[in-house]
Design an enzyme around this catalytic site. Structure first.
Site, short mmCIF file in Angstrom:
data_model
loop_
_atom_site.label_atom_id
_atom_site.label_comp_id
_atom_site.label_asym_id
_atom_site.label_seq_id
_atom_site.Cartn_x
_atom_site.Cartn_y
_atom_site.Cartn_z
N GLN A 163 3.55 -9.91 13.15
CA GLN A 163 3.70 -8.65 13.90
C GLN A 163 2.36 -7.99 14.24
O GLN A 163 2.34 -6.91 14.81
CB GLN A 163 4.60 -7.68 13.15
CG GLN A 163 4.01 -7.05 11.90
CD GLN A 163 5.04 -6.25 11.13
OE1 GLN A 163 5.97 -6.81 10.52
NE2 GLN A 163 4.92 -4.95 11.14
N SER A 178 0.10 4.13 5.58
CA SER A 178 -0.94 3.33 4.94
C SER A 178 -2.24 3.41 5.74
O SER A 178 -3.33 3.42 5.18
CB SER A 178 -0.50 1.87 4.86
OG SER A 178 0.73 1.80 4.19
N ASP A 186 4.25 8.05 -0.85
CA ASP A 186 5.50 8.78 -1.11
C ASP A 186 6.56 8.57 -0.02
O ASP A 186 7.75 8.80 -0.26
CB ASP A 186 5.21 10.28 -1.26
CG ASP A 186 4.55 10.58 -2.59
OD1 ASP A 186 4.50 9.67 -3.45
OD2 ASP A 186 4.08 11.73 -2.78
N GLY A 187 6.13 8.18 1.18
CA GLY A 187 7.11 7.85 2.24
C GLY A 187 7.94 6.64 1.83
O GLY A 187 9.18 6.63 1.93
N HIS A 188 7.24 5.61 1.34
CA HIS A 188 7.96 4.42 0.87
C HIS A 188 8.87 4.77 -0.31
O HIS A 188 9.99 4.24 -0.42
CB HIS A 188 6.97 3.35 0.41
CG HIS A 188 6.05 2.83 1.47
ND1 HIS A 188 4.72 3.09 1.49
CD2 HIS A 188 6.30 2.07 2.56
CE1 HIS A 188 4.16 2.50 2.53
NE2 HIS A 188 5.10 1.87 3.20
N GLY A 238 12.14 3.70 7.68
CA GLY A 238 11.67 5.06 7.94
C GLY A 238 11.82 5.44 9.40
O GLY A 238 11.61 4.61 10.30
N GLU A 239 12.14 6.72 9.61
CA GLU A 239 12.22 7.22 11.00
C GLU A 239 10.83 7.38 11.60
O GLU A 239 10.68 7.61 12.79
CB GLU A 239 12.98 8.56 11.03
CG GLU A 239 14.46 8.37 10.78
CD GLU A 239 15.24 9.68 10.68
OE1 GLU A 239 14.62 10.76 10.78
OE2 GLU A 239 16.46 9.61 10.46
N LYS A 240 9.78 7.27 10.75
CA LYS A 240 8.42 7.35 11.28
C LYS A 240 8.21 6.26 12.34
O LYS A 240 7.55 6.48 13.35
CB LYS A 240 7.38 7.20 10.17
CG LYS A 240 6.01 7.66 10.61
CD LYS A 240 4.92 7.12 9.73
CE LYS A 240 4.62 5.70 10.10
NZ LYS A 240 3.68 5.03 9.24
N ASN A 268 0.86 -1.19 0.00
CA ASN A 268 0.00 0.00 0.00
C ASN A 268 0.90 1.24 0.00
O ASN A 268 0.82 2.10 0.88
CB ASN A 268 -0.96 -0.01 1.21
CG ASN A 268 -2.09 0.98 1.01
OD1 ASN A 268 -2.29 1.87 1.81
ND2 ASN A 268 -2.82 0.84 -0.07
N1 ATP Z 1 5.83 8.86 6.10
C1 ATP Z 1 6.89 8.08 6.07
N2 ATP Z 1 8.12 8.64 5.95
C2 ATP Z 1 9.23 7.84 5.94
N3 ATP Z 1 9.19 6.50 6.02
C3 ATP Z 1 7.99 5.91 6.13
C4 ATP Z 1 6.78 6.66 6.16
N4 ATP Z 1 5.75 5.80 6.29
C5 ATP Z 1 6.28 4.56 6.34
N5 ATP Z 1 7.63 4.62 6.25
C6 ATP Z 1 8.56 3.50 6.30
O1 ATP Z 1 8.26 2.57 5.28
C7 ATP Z 1 8.61 1.26 5.73
C8 ATP Z 1 7.44 0.34 5.52
O2 ATP Z 1 6.38 0.77 6.35
P1 ATP Z 1 4.91 0.26 6.21
O3 ATP Z 1 4.79 -0.57 4.98
O4 ATP Z 1 4.43 -0.30 7.48
O5 ATP Z 1 4.11 1.60 5.88
P2 ATP Z 1 3.31 2.54 6.80
O6 ATP Z 1 2.75 3.59 5.95
O7 ATP Z 1 4.16 2.88 7.98
O8 ATP Z 1 2.11 1.67 7.24
P3 ATP Z 1 1.45 1.55 8.65
O9 ATP Z 1 0.10 2.09 8.47
O10 ATP Z 1 1.54 0.07 8.84
O11 ATP Z 1 2.25 2.28 9.66
C9 ATP Z 1 8.99 1.39 7.21
O12 ATP Z 1 10.41 1.43 7.31
C10 ATP Z 1 8.37 2.70 7.59
O13 ATP Z 1 9.03 3.34 8.67
C1 PAF Z 2 9.74 -3.42 8.54
C2 PAF Z 2 8.42 -4.10 8.20
C3 PAF Z 2 8.23 -4.14 6.69
C4 PAF Z 2 8.48 -5.55 8.69
O1 PAF Z 2 7.31 -6.23 8.38
C5 PAF Z 2 7.23 -3.40 8.86
O2 PAF Z 2 7.31 -3.43 10.24
C6 PAF Z 2 7.03 -2.00 8.37
O3 PAF Z 2 6.38 -1.89 7.32
O4 PAF Z 2 7.51 -1.04 8.99
N1 BAL Z 3 5.07 0.48 9.99
C1 BAL Z 3 4.90 -0.38 11.14
C2 BAL Z 3 4.24 -1.64 10.81
C3 BAL Z 3 3.07 -1.93 11.65
O1 BAL Z 3 2.38 -1.00 12.10
O2 BAL Z 3 2.77 -3.10 11.87
#
Ligand code: ATP
Ligand code: PAF
Ligand code: BAL
EC number: 6.3.2.1
Length: 284
Positions: free
Chosen positions: A61, A188, A35-37, A149-151, A32
C-alpha cells in the site's frame, strides 16, 4: 497475550477458537500504536470474546519507497501497550510470508471507483494494497467483526464496499477519530514532526473546523470555502495537498440530494503528510 508470527500457527489457533464457538474481533494496524489504535482495541474487546490485533507494515500500500523504509516499527512497545488492554493475539507476520511471490506478481483485490478517487489519486496503488491485505487478513483470521478508524474515512468506505461486494460475513465497526487535546488527530506519522511543527499541526483541525462553519452558513460555494482553507493552511506553514468537500455517503461531489457532507483535508507539514476529516449534516 500470544504473539504469532507465522500463518500456519495463526490458522491453527483460529481453527480452535472457531470450534469453541468464540466470537473473534480483528483490529488491523501497521503498528507504532497510539491512543487512537487503543480505542479500536477497546471497541473490539467490548464486542467479541477474542481480540486479534495485526501489526504489519504492508509494502503493497506504499506508493513511495522512502515512505515504506522510514515507517516507524516499534513491535516491542506496541506489544506492551496491547497487553495492558488485554488483547489475546498479536499477529505480526514477515512480508515474505504474506507475499511469497512479492507484491507485483500476487493476486490482488481492487475496489473500483473508490480506490482511484481522492486519496487514491494522490497515492496511486495505495487502496489496491489496502483492500488486498485486509482481504487476506479476513481470510486468515475469519473475524466476526473488524474495527477501523474514521480517521481514514475513504479507507473505511472502501472496506465496507469490499465486504458488501465480496459477501464477507463480517460486521465492520467504524471508530470515531481520537484527537490530542489541541485537536490534532492522533497518527503514527505525527512522529515525523519537529517540536515547532507539532505546535503548528493543530492548525489543520482549526482550518477544517472553520470550513464546517462556512459550509453551514451557506454563504460561500464549496470552491470558495476550499480556496480560503488552502490559503489559510499555506499561511500557517503547511503545504495544502488535497482539500475536498464531498457527499459523505458516496464520496462524489455534493448534490442537491446530499444528506451529509464530508470535509477531507490532507496537507504536508515538513516530512509528514497529515490527514483529517469531519462529517457535516446538511439541513435539507
Ligand atoms: N486518531 C485515530 N483515531 C481513530 N482511529 C485511528 C486513529 N489513527 C489511526 N486510526 C485507525 O487505526 C487503524 C490503523 O491505522 P494505522 O496503523 O495506519 O495508524 P495511523 O496512526 O493512521 O498511521 P498513519 O500515520 O499510517 O496514518 C486504522 O483503522 C486507522 O484508521
Ligand atoms: C488497514 C491497514 C492496517 C491495512 O494495512 C492500514 O491501511 C491502516 O493502518 O489503516
Ligand atoms: N492509516 C492509513 C495507512 C497508510 O497511510 O498507509
Amino acid at each position: 497475550m500470544l504473539i504469532i508470527e507465522t500463518l500456519p500457527l495463526l490458522r491453527q489457533h483460529i481453527r480452535r477458537l472457531r470450534q469453541e464457538g468464540k466470537r473473534i474481533a480483528l483490529v488491523p494496524t501497521m503498528g507504532n500504536l497510539h491512543d487512537g489504535h487503543m480505542k479500536l482495541v477497546d471497541e473490539a474487546k467490548a464486542r467479541a470474546d477474542v481480540v486479534v490485533v495485526s501489526i504489519f507494515v504492508n509494502p503493497m500500500q506504499f506508493d513511495r519507497a522512502d515512505d515504506l523504509a522510514r515507517y516507524p516499527r516499534t513491535l516491542q512497545e506496541d506489544c506492551e501497550k496491547l497487553k495492558k488492554h488485554q488483547v489475546d493475539f498479536v499477529f505480526s507476520p514477515a512480508p515474505n510470508d504474506v507475499y511469497p511471490k512479492g507484491t507485483e506478481e500476487t493476486t490482488f483485490v481492487d475496489v473500483p471507483g473508490i480506490s482511484t478517487m481522492l486519496e487514491g489519486a494522490s497515492r496511486p496503488g495505495h487502496f489496491r494494497g489496502v483492500s488486498t491485505i485486509v482481504s487476506k487478513l479476513f481470510n486468515l483470521v475469519q473475524p466476526d467483526i473488524a474495527c477501523f478508524g474514521e480517521k481514514d474515512f475513504q479507507q473505511l468506505a472502501l472496506i465496507r464496499k469490499m465486504v458488501a461486494d465480496m459477501g464477507y460475513d463480517i460486521d465492520i465497526v467504524g471508530v470515531p477519530i481520537v484527537r490530542a487535546k489541541d485537536g490534532l488527530a492522533l497518527s503514527s506519522r505525527n512522529g515525523y514532526l519537529t517540536p515547532d511543527q507539532r505546535k503548528i499541526a493543530p492548525g489543520l483541525y482549526k482550518v477544517m473546523s472553520a470550513m464546517v462553519e462556512k459550509l453551514q452558513q451557506k454563504a460561500l460555494s464549496s470552491e470558495e470555502i476550499i480556496a480560503i482553507a488552502e490559503q489559510e493552511l499555506n499561511e500557517k506553514g503547511f503545504r495544502a495537498d488535497d482539500i475536498q468537500i464531498r457527499d459523505a455517503d458516496t464520496l462524489l461531489e455534493l448534490s442537491a440530494t446530499s444528506k451529509r457532507a464530508v470535509i477531507l483535508v490532507a496537507a504536508w507539514l515538513g516530512q509528514a503528510r497529515l490527514i483529517d476529516n469531519t462529517v457535516v449534516e446538511l439541513a435539507q
